[in-house]
Design an enzyme around this catalytic site. Sequence first.
Site, PDB file in Angstrom:
ATOM      1  N   PRO A 118      -0.627  10.209   0.002  1.00  0.00           N
ATOM      2  CA  PRO A 118      -0.202   9.701  -1.306  1.00  0.00           C
ATOM      3  C   PRO A 118      -0.851   8.393  -1.763  1.00  0.00           C
ATOM      4  O   PRO A 118      -0.184   7.370  -1.938  1.00  0.00           O
ATOM      5  CB  PRO A 118       1.304   9.536  -1.116  1.00  0.00           C
ATOM      6  CG  PRO A 118       1.441   9.188   0.329  1.00  0.00           C
ATOM      7  CD  PRO A 118       0.391  10.013   1.031  1.00  0.00           C
ATOM      8  N   CYS A 119      -2.135   8.437  -2.022  1.00  0.00           N
ATOM      9  CA  CYS A 119      -2.830   7.247  -2.500  1.00  0.00           C
ATOM     10  C   CYS A 119      -2.339   6.842  -3.888  1.00  0.00           C
ATOM     11  O   CYS A 119      -2.498   5.687  -4.295  1.00  0.00           O
ATOM     12  CB  CYS A 119      -4.337   7.445  -2.470  1.00  0.00           C
ATOM     13  SG  CYS A 119      -4.918   8.874  -3.390  1.00  0.00           S
ATOM     14  N   HIS A 120      -1.706   7.773  -4.610  1.00  0.00           N
ATOM     15  CA  HIS A 120      -1.171   7.445  -5.934  1.00  0.00           C
ATOM     16  C   HIS A 120      -0.008   6.459  -5.848  1.00  0.00           C
ATOM     17  O   HIS A 120       0.337   5.823  -6.840  1.00  0.00           O
ATOM     18  CB  HIS A 120      -0.734   8.723  -6.672  1.00  0.00           C
ATOM     19  CG  HIS A 120       0.351   9.485  -5.991  1.00  0.00           C
ATOM     20  ND1 HIS A 120       0.082  10.369  -4.947  1.00  0.00           N
ATOM     21  CD2 HIS A 120       1.699   9.488  -6.175  1.00  0.00           C
ATOM     22  CE1 HIS A 120       1.231  10.894  -4.543  1.00  0.00           C
ATOM     23  NE2 HIS A 120       2.225  10.379  -5.269  1.00  0.00           N
TER      24      HIS A 120
END
Length: 148
Positions: A118-120
Amino acid sequence: MFYASYSSPLGAITVSSNGAAVVEVGFCSPTSSSDSCPIAHHAVQQLHEYFSGKRQHFELPLAPSGTAFQQRVWRALLTVPYGQTASYKDIASQLGDVNAVRAVGMANSRNPIAIIIPCHRIIGTDGSLTGYAGGLDKKQWLLQHENV
């Protein structure tokens, strides 16, 4: 390589698998056709559950390709829970080097497994949305989807 596609609310997503693990998830249509494998199929199923609001945690074998530092950053990203955010500085601190903020940002931008890693969920220290390989509109949508 095996590929599976998914039509998400954000557009086409392609899952790539080596047959044993997910190696890439990107906002694009597959560049070549291949039969899917169980891993890619499960990834698409779990992405569907995520977008339907039924899944908050992915349970898939992952094998992103990157440097040792990138791998450390991507593992740290996996510790940021659904519905929460962390800053690049938070991740750098978690890795034991508060001066590595820019390096964390670069590794984050090269994450090959979007959404699942989950880089977001990584934002600026001041709370601002910063770069996202899929575009800031997608990052904002994903964070709103997670009620952040």
